[in-house]
Design an enzyme around this catalytic site. Structure first.
Site, PDB file in Angstrom:
ATOM      1  N   ASN A 115      -6.458  -6.160   2.254  1.00 15.00           N
ATOM      2  CA  ASN A 115      -6.421  -5.051   3.233  1.00 15.00           C
ATOM      3  C   ASN A 115      -7.286  -3.820   2.528  1.00 15.00           C
ATOM      4  OD1 ASN A 115      -4.756  -4.271   1.069  1.00 15.00           O
ATOM      5  ND2 ASN A 115      -3.600  -2.959   2.480  1.00 15.00           N
ATOM      6  N   CYS A 127      -6.783  -0.924   0.762  1.00 15.40           N
ATOM      7  CA  CYS A 127      -6.447  -0.314  -0.437  1.00 15.40           C
ATOM      8  C   CYS A 127      -6.171  -1.559  -1.385  1.00 15.40           C
ATOM      9  CB  CYS A 127      -5.287   0.598  -0.104  1.00 15.40           C
ATOM     10  SG  CYS A 127      -5.713   1.901   0.839  1.00 15.40           S
ATOM     11  N   GLU A 152      -4.229  -3.806  -1.980  1.00 12.93           N
ATOM     12  CA  GLU A 152      -2.560  -4.282  -2.587  1.00 12.93           C
ATOM     13  C   GLU A 152      -2.119  -5.519  -1.831  1.00 12.93           C
ATOM     14  OE1 GLU A 152      -1.421  -1.811   0.705  1.00 12.93           O
ATOM     15  OE2 GLU A 152      -3.125  -1.808  -0.676  1.00 12.93           O
TER      16      GLU A 152
END
Length: 773
Positions: free
Chosen positions: A266, A268, A270
């Site tokens: 995704n 970011c 994580e």
């Protein structure tokens, strides 16, 4: 918490037909009742559902647990899309590429963020047999995706966020590494290089590695691994892009290898996901998981276990009530039933326990807490599997024959920018951004905001004073303040003061017991070298992290490639070879005709003011900034309501360059004032005739800023009128200083204050603005 209410109204609370907003309590009940409604699918009776609704509501209303933003925004509303994270495949055909683009637009409109791996696209200038032409390469298509994202407003509240990934063995890897040299390019993407174990071993051995044609799968060349690694490091040092994901490590922990290979995350980083997969996230507020035991603060393990199990059930229920943007995504999500339960308030928890973030004890607590959460979450997932069956793709998964689970993954450490503001907690597993700072309230007044735990300690241990609070707000940190006991300085350490290795150690500690990955920014001082960044990348690899994102303080506050020669001369004095762009700049400067007017450089620090003006299309925010000489720049932002943003930006840029070229401010005002726009003229209550007219009025109002260095004239009266009760003269001075906004390229577009870079996002702690990508 007035700041939390502002964030809620701007992003989450449902607006009624009469213009009023639902209450936060109504929002939490709306979400709780919708999610608990999933229990009907499993034969749960109405009374049990009501009881569970109450439990869900209480956990959120008490700010002990908070789901990801789309769930808060969309549960019980027409959109109904509750997931934050999506990964879409990008296959090597024009039809598939634009299918991915269309699907991304649908997801952004619904409030989700998207990740893409462009490694399947053939390299630039390779032959396309079907047309007889040549391929344009992954980076060119990333720009198309970026432009599409710019045109789609995400969920009606914010622009979409993307992650762009390219494998390190793709033939276009060097172009990808430098594709965001200018911060304004591909600005709706975070980018990361998918680094393989083979590549990292080649870096260590100082050997070459193979480049692979994605179309044929054959080797088409080699590159020296150490040189490519150095280029990644150089660009990350310059502006934080690209990051790194250790893709082989992610696939080692892929719970369903027979379903597919993980190739992207995704926005970011994580949440590693399979193509066409999505995940819904939520976070436990560790700040509230503290109790008193024998007169000392201690973790309330019983409460933490209860909230963990409740949150696990909540997130599994979200999968059933979610309205998915595409049928193929619904099939993948319900096949694996991945959830991502994480934490926020970790820094607060350590402060309450009086443990420094930069300590072995702090890292040990990170491991212990996350191990406990994963264990309790698995216990609940086992219970759900017994009640409802295992996830459909369980056969052949990494759990097959070992443990029966309802969910293929359970834990993720996500960024919690706005939801941590709602909960008045530190973000994710990040340290404090500041001990005290100034925040901008709705009328534009800047007031001092002190970390409540610091103020509590200051009063409890007898070193509180108005002067100290003001001084701390001015500095942001208590480090070196003799009035503050050393042990307090140690536990209130801020992100910029922490050595990078401690950031990585904390990330690695959480990663040990996190099924997916950990979103964390590794902060560096502005003085950090490229070697420092390289060492951080190596340490993250050694300690078992699944990825790493770095940010060097101030690295985005100026153009990455300088057009002047002065900075280039400085770069020649360093151990790193000077960039070729410096030489190019020198050649260009030699060729300029002597009679050409060259604007003076933009000063590194300016002071100024931002004013909101109503225009025909909504609101226009005009910022006027100056140095000690005169006004030197103007910039505009049209806010969320729209408007002619590109034209306004072009106007302000031309005005800025004219000002720095010595053109009279009065002459500029005369040229642009009174320009007429039908949208402004026809709109009732608008007192300007156009955006240029609005800009002219603000310039005229503040044209004396900078004269004789007299910056204190900015909103002097407002600062004195809005001082909070109890503030001393020292604090008034700080407020005046805060009103004189420092103009930097990474200023918040809503309030003009500096933003914080954390976990792949920019977050404004002053007004609640956030953006990923």
């Amino acid at each position: 918490m007035p700041n939390a209410r502002v964030v809620l109204e701007k992003r989450y609370l449902k607006k009624e037909d009469d213009g009023t907003y639902e209450t936060p309590e109504a929002m939490f009940y709306r979400v709780a009742s919708v999610v608990a409604g999933a229990e009907k699918n499993y034969g749960i009776n109405e009374k049990a559902i009501k009881d569970l609704t109450r439990e869900f509501y209480t956990a959120m209303a008490n700010l002990e647990f908070m789901p990801n933003s789309p769930t808060l925004m969309n549960a019980g509303r027409d959109l109904g899309q509750l997931s934050a994270c999506f990964v879409l495949p990008v296959e090597d055909s024009m039809e598939d590429i634009f299918d991915a683009l269309k699907n991304a637009a649908i997801i952004h409109k619904s409030g989700g963020g998207t990740g893409f791996n462009f490694s399947r696209l053939r390299q630039k200038n390779s032959m396309v047999r079907s047309t007889g032409g040549v391929a344009s390469g992954p980076v060119s298509f990333m720009k198309v995706f970026n432009a599409a994202t710019e045109a789609v407003k995400q969920g009606g509240t914010r622009r979409g966020a993307n992650m762009g990934i390219l494998r390190v063995d793709h033939p276009d890897i060097l172009e990808f590494i430098r594709c965001k040299e200018d911060n304004k390019d591909i600005n709706n993407f975070n980018i990361s290089v998918a680094v393989t174990e083979t590549f990292m071993r080649a870096v260590e051995a100082n050997s070459h590695y193979d480049l692979i044609d994605p179309h044929s799968g054959k080797e088409v060349g080699q590159l020296p691994a150490k040189d490519v690694f150095a280029k990644i490091v150089d660009h990350a040092w310059r502006n934080g892009e690209p990051g790194i994901i250790f893709v082989d490590r992610m696939n080692r922990d892929n719970p369903t290898p027979k379903v597919g290979e993980i190739e992207a995350t995704n926005p970011c980083g994580e949440q590693p996901l399979l193509p066409n997969e999505a995940c819904n996230l939520g976070s436990i507020n560790l700040k509230l998981m503290i109790t008193e035991k024998d007169g000392q603060p201690a973790i309330d393990w019983e409460r933490l276990g209860y909230i963990t199990r409740l949150a696990t059930r909540f997130l599994d229920d979200v999968i059933d009530v979610n309205q998915y943007p595409l049928p193929v995504i619904e099939k993948m999500v319900k096949g694996n039933r991945k959830i991502g339960l994480g934490v926020m308030g970790f820094a607060d928890l350590l402060i309450l326990l009086k443990i420094p973030y930069t300590s072995d004890e702090g890292a040990a607590y990170a491991e212990k807490i996350m191990e406990f959460i994963r264990t309790e979450s698995r216990i609940e997932s086992q219970r759900l599997a017994k009640e409802r069956s295992v996830f459909p793709n369980f056969k052949g998964s990494m759990y097959d024959g070992k443990i029966k689970l309802r969910n293929a993954t359970l834990t993720t450490i996500a960024p919690t920018g706005t939801i941590s503001m709602i909960c008045s907690a530190s973000s994710g597993v990040e340290p404090l951004f500041a001990v005290a700072y100034t925040k901008t309230v709705m009328d534009g007044t800047a007031l001092i905001e002190v970390n409540p735990l610091f103020e509590e300690y200051a009063r409890k241990y007898g070193f509180y004073s108005h002067e100290l609070m003001a001084k701390t707000a001015e500095r942001g940190t208590v480090s070196g303040l003799t009035e503050v006991p050393q042990w307090v300085q140690d536990i209130f350490v801020t992100a910029q003061e922490i050595k990078p290795e401690w950031h990585i150690k904390i990330q690695a500690a959480f990663q040990q017991y996190t099924d997916n990955a950990v979103s964390k920014t590794i902060n560096f001082a502005n003085s950090a070298t490229r070697d420092d960044v390289a060492e951080a990348f190596r340490l993250a690899f050694e300690l078992g992290c699944k990825g790493i994102t770095v940010y060097r303080d101030g690295s985005r506050e100026q153009q990455v490639l300088s057009a002047g020669t002065k900075d280039c001369e400085k770069s020649k004095e360093t151990t790193t070879p000077p960039l070729s762009s410096c030489q190019e700049a020198e050649e260009i400067s030699k060729k300029k005709p002597q009679e050409t007017i060259v604007p003076r450089p933009r000063p590194p620090v300016t002071v100024g003011v931002t004013e909101k003006i109503k225009i025909g299309c909504g609101n226009l925010y005009v910022s006027v900034n100056a140095d000690e000489k005169s006004i030197c720049e103007v910039f505009t932002n049209t806010g969320r309501a729209g408007g002619c943003s590109s034209q306004s930006e072009a106007t302000s840029r031309l005005i800025s360059i004219a000002m720095r070229s010595g053109i009279s401010v009065d002459a500029i005002i005369e040229q642009i004032r009174g320009i007429r726009c039908p949208a402004c003229i026809r709109k009732e209550g608008v007192n300007v005739t156009s955006c240029p007219d609005a800009i002219a009025r603000v310039i005229r109002k503040y044209k004396d800023i900078g004269a004789n260095g007299n910056t204190a004239i900015i909103r002097r009266n407002q600062a004195e009128e809005h001082v909070s009760p109890g503030l001393e003269k020292t604090e008034k001075a700080v407020i005046k200083k805060a009103q004189v906004a420092v103009a930097i390229d990474n200023a918040c577009p809503d309030c003009g204050m500096p933003v914080n870079h954390e976990s792949g996002c920019v977050v404004c702690i002053h007004c609640g603005y956030s953006k990923c990508g």
